[in-house]
Write a protein that holds these residues in place. Structure first.
Motif, PDB file in Angstrom:
ATOM      1  N   ASP A 174       0.832  -1.189   0.000  1.00  0.00           N
ATOM      2  CA  ASP A 174       0.000   0.000   0.000  1.00  0.00           C
ATOM      3  C   ASP A 174       0.878   1.254   0.000  1.00  0.00           C
ATOM      4  O   ASP A 174       2.085   1.175   0.227  1.00  0.00           O
ATOM      5  CB  ASP A 174      -0.904   0.005   1.236  1.00  0.00           C
ATOM      6  CG  ASP A 174      -2.120   0.902   1.059  1.00  0.00           C
ATOM      7  OD1 ASP A 174      -2.261   1.475  -0.038  1.00  0.00           O
ATOM      8  OD2 ASP A 174      -2.917   1.025   2.003  1.00  0.00           O
ATOM      9  N   VAL A 175       0.263   2.398  -0.281  1.00  0.00           N
ATOM     10  CA  VAL A 175       0.983   3.668  -0.227  1.00  0.00           C
ATOM     11  C   VAL A 175       1.195   4.048   1.237  1.00  0.00           C
ATOM     12  O   VAL A 175       0.248   4.072   2.019  1.00  0.00           O
ATOM     13  CB  VAL A 175       0.191   4.786  -0.941  1.00  0.00           C
ATOM     14  CG1 VAL A 175       0.961   6.093  -0.880  1.00  0.00           C
ATOM     15  CG2 VAL A 175      -0.089   4.398  -2.383  1.00  0.00           C
ATOM     16  N   ALA A 176       2.436   4.292   1.608  1.00  0.00           N
ATOM     17  CA  ALA A 176       2.755   4.714   2.975  1.00  0.00           C
ATOM     18  C   ALA A 176       3.146   6.190   2.945  1.00  0.00           C
ATOM     19  O   ALA A 176       4.083   6.569   2.244  1.00  0.00           O
ATOM     20  CB  ALA A 176       3.898   3.871   3.539  1.00  0.00           C
ATOM     21  N   TYR A 177       2.420   7.005   3.677  1.00  0.00           N
ATOM     22  CA  TYR A 177       2.709   8.440   3.722  1.00  0.00           C
ATOM     23  C   TYR A 177       3.580   8.739   4.940  1.00  0.00           C
ATOM     24  O   TYR A 177       3.303   8.276   6.047  1.00  0.00           O
ATOM     25  CB  TYR A 177       1.415   9.252   3.795  1.00  0.00           C
ATOM     26  CG  TYR A 177       0.635   9.236   2.499  1.00  0.00           C
ATOM     27  CD1 TYR A 177       0.927  10.125   1.474  1.00  0.00           C
ATOM     28  CD2 TYR A 177      -0.379   8.313   2.300  1.00  0.00           C
ATOM     29  CE1 TYR A 177       0.219  10.109   0.277  1.00  0.00           C
ATOM     30  CE2 TYR A 177      -1.098   8.276   1.109  1.00  0.00           C
ATOM     31  CZ  TYR A 177      -0.790   9.177   0.104  1.00  0.00           C
ATOM     32  OH  TYR A 177      -1.487   9.140  -1.073  1.00  0.00           O
ATOM     33  N   ARG A 178       4.634   9.495   4.700  1.00  0.00           N
ATOM     34  CA  ARG A 178       5.529   9.874   5.783  1.00  0.00           C
ATOM     35  C   ARG A 178       5.730  11.388   5.745  1.00  0.00           C
ATOM     36  O   ARG A 178       5.819  11.983   4.658  1.00  0.00           O
ATOM     37  CB  ARG A 178       6.881   9.169   5.655  1.00  0.00           C
ATOM     38  CG  ARG A 178       6.820   7.662   5.872  1.00  0.00           C
ATOM     39  CD  ARG A 178       6.460   7.318   7.310  1.00  0.00           C
ATOM     40  NE  ARG A 178       6.373   5.875   7.531  1.00  0.00           N
ATOM     41  CZ  ARG A 178       5.256   5.183   7.466  1.00  0.00           C
ATOM     42  NH1 ARG A 178       4.128   5.799   7.169  1.00  0.00           N
ATOM     43  NH2 ARG A 178       5.256   3.885   7.703  1.00  0.00           N
ATOM     44  N   TYR A 179       5.799  11.984   6.918  1.00  0.00           N
ATOM     45  CA  TYR A 179       5.969  13.428   7.035  1.00  0.00           C
ATOM     46  C   TYR A 179       7.274  13.693   7.778  1.00  0.00           C
ATOM     47  O   TYR A 179       7.506  13.136   8.848  1.00  0.00           O
ATOM     48  CB  TYR A 179       4.794  14.041   7.799  1.00  0.00           C
ATOM     49  CG  TYR A 179       3.445  13.668   7.231  1.00  0.00           C
ATOM     50  CD1 TYR A 179       2.812  14.477   6.293  1.00  0.00           C
ATOM     51  CD2 TYR A 179       2.806  12.495   7.617  1.00  0.00           C
ATOM     52  CE1 TYR A 179       1.598  14.125   5.750  1.00  0.00           C
ATOM     53  CE2 TYR A 179       1.576  12.131   7.081  1.00  0.00           C
ATOM     54  CZ  TYR A 179       0.978  12.954   6.148  1.00  0.00           C
ATOM     55  OH  TYR A 179      -0.237  12.603   5.612  1.00  0.00           O
ATOM     56  N   PHE A 180       8.125  14.518   7.189  1.00  0.00           N
ATOM     57  CA  PHE A 180       9.357  14.879   7.879  1.00  0.00           C
ATOM     58  C   PHE A 180       9.763  16.284   7.458  1.00  0.00           C
ATOM     59  O   PHE A 180       9.170  16.867   6.535  1.00  0.00           O
ATOM     60  CB  PHE A 180      10.473  13.854   7.606  1.00  0.00           C
ATOM     61  CG  PHE A 180      10.978  13.813   6.186  1.00  0.00           C
ATOM     62  CD1 PHE A 180      12.189  14.407   5.841  1.00  0.00           C
ATOM     63  CD2 PHE A 180      10.267  13.148   5.193  1.00  0.00           C
ATOM     64  CE1 PHE A 180      12.667  14.355   4.548  1.00  0.00           C
ATOM     65  CE2 PHE A 180      10.738  13.090   3.888  1.00  0.00           C
ATOM     66  CZ  PHE A 180      11.941  13.695   3.569  1.00  0.00           C
ATOM     67  N   ALA A 181      10.746  16.824   8.147  1.00  0.00           N
ATOM     68  CA  ALA A 181      11.128  18.210   7.876  1.00  0.00           C
ATOM     69  C   ALA A 181      12.605  18.397   8.163  1.00  0.00           C
ATOM     70  O   ALA A 181      13.202  17.684   8.970  1.00  0.00           O
ATOM     71  CB  ALA A 181      10.299  19.174   8.723  1.00  0.00           C
ATOM     72  N   THR A 182      13.183  19.337   7.456  1.00  0.00           N
ATOM     73  CA  THR A 182      14.534  19.816   7.719  1.00  0.00           C
ATOM     74  C   THR A 182      14.422  21.321   7.970  1.00  0.00           C
ATOM     75  O   THR A 182      13.345  21.904   7.772  1.00  0.00           O
ATOM     76  CB  THR A 182      15.466  19.546   6.526  1.00  0.00           C
ATOM     77  OG1 THR A 182      15.068  20.388   5.416  1.00  0.00           O
ATOM     78  CG2 THR A 182      15.418  18.084   6.101  1.00  0.00           C
TER      79      THR A 182
END
Length: 401
Positions: free
Chosen positions: A70-78
């Protein structure tokens, strides 16, 4: 103080190209993994070190089979940018999942195994990225450690893919040699490839221009709901693109009636202007027959009003789509009956097939070309019997009749 913008990206790659490991390495080396998450991955890993692919392969079936389903959504930031990442499956039977993940992406990372080069699934992923008009692409040539970090291997793959991208009309493709397992050129520059002078993957993701937002496009307001207050009518919905201002002269489609905006409310507060993608309610100077599914536009750049719809499609359902099928077409907030007139010579479209389609709708629709607007140029076909989603379509107004 400058604002931090957001980049939506999707990953794609053939089976065993190391896509989940690359995403895991990107999250790990950019310090975007919480300590308890890393400890859980370490416990689930079979080797001595953490299996970074487990950071994205979250379903039990994915872990057991070693594949992404399945599509796995991940959120991250720099410090430089926020990211919304859609990790999509590589198997051909999950093509529809990649279409879902890439449909809103501004950049696609396409992985290839340096040992195998450009394969059939690479071509398919590139075709989908071009079909969905993704503005930017990165060719991540992975597992460079397994080919001795040879520049000639990378150069040959990059050259072949450049020819493929040019043929498909895929814009702005940047090749990067990486080793997801070893961490070369993912976040930090590699000491093993001093011949490569370009950015690491994360450096490129932090610097690639983000497309102009929908507020800069022509104004498109699909009416979702009509609210009556005594003699007044408020037309509520989400502004799909562009901007609307009090005093603007607008046109209602498909009726073609015109009026002037006398009021705009955002969260119950009157404002002088609204910008996509705000949810608003409008008031017009004249009592017009406006209902759910109508579209209000401003300016001279009006959508095409037509009952003949031509589009590129990806078929999503397990039941095939055939010429002569009667379907429902959902475009923004409007649903109309339609019939499949042609499938560009194909007998039928099976699940995950890409193709071209011609439809005849029972009522005219205000359509934009998908190349111009990914919101008002897209539609879904729905089974009228059970409401199941059948096909995702991207309008091509300039397609030959």
């Amino acid at each position: 103080m400058s604002t931090v913008d957001t980049l939506r990206l999707a990953t794609a790659g053939s089976v065993d190209d190391g896509k989940s490991t690359l995403v895991g390495r990107l999250l790990h080396d950019s310090k975007s993994v919480l300590t308890d998450q890393l400890e859980a991955v370490q416990r689930a890993s079979r080797g001595s070190g953490p299996d970074l692919a487990l950071l994205t392969d979250g379903l039990r079936a994915e872990r057991e089979q070693g594949i992404t389903i399945d599509v796995a959504y991940r959120y991250f930031a720099t410090p430089r940018r926020r990211f919304i990442l859609a990790d999509t499956p590589g198997h051909v039977q999950y093509t529809r999942n990649m279409v879902t993940g890439a449909s809103t992406a501004e950049l696609t990372v396409i992985l290839v195994d340096a040992r195998n080069g450009v394969v059939e699934q690479t071509r398919r992923h590139a075709a989908i990225a071009a079909l969905l008009r993704v503005p930017h692409a990165v060719l991540a040539v992975n597992k460079m450690d397994l080919v001795g970090y040879q520049e000639s291997v990378f150069a040959a793959i990059a050259e072949e893919f450049a020819g493929l991208a040019a043929g498909l009309g895929l814009p702005s493709c940047t090749p990067v040699p990486v080793s997801a397992l070893a961490g070369d050129n993912v976040v930090d520059r590699s000491a093993h490839m001093d011949w490569y002078r370009g950015p690491s993957l994360l450096e490129f993701l932090e610097s690639v221009p983000v497309a102009t937002g929908p507020a800069a496009a022509p104004a498109r307001f699909p009416v979702q709901y009509v609210i009556r207050h005594g003699e007044d009518r408020h037309y509520a919905g989400q502004l799909a693109s562009g901007a609307l201002r009090v005093g603007d002269r607008v046109t209602v489609h498909p009726s073609g009636e015109t009026s002037t905006i006398t009021g705009i409310d955002v969260l119950g507060t009157p404002v002088g202007a609204a910008y996509a993608p705000q949810s608003v309610s409008l008031r017009l100077a004249d009592q017009r027959d406006v209902s759910r599914g109508d579209m209000i536009t401003a300016g001279v750049d009006a959508p095409a009003l037509t009952q003949d719809v031509r589009a590129a499609v990806c078929h999503l359902a397990d039941r095939p789509l055939r010429t002569g099928d009667r379907v429902l077409l959902r475009h923004t907030t409007r649903t109309v009956r339609a019939i499949v007139e042609d499938l560009a010579g194909a007998g039928e479209l099976a699940a995950n097939d890409l193709g071209r389609i011609t439809l005849r709708t029972a009522e005219p629709l205000p359509l934009d070309d998908y190349a111009v607007s990914r919101r008002t140029g897209a539609f879904l076909l729905v089974d009228p019997a059970d409401g199941a989603t059948l096909t995702a379509g991207m309008v091509t107004l300039d397609a030959p009749a």
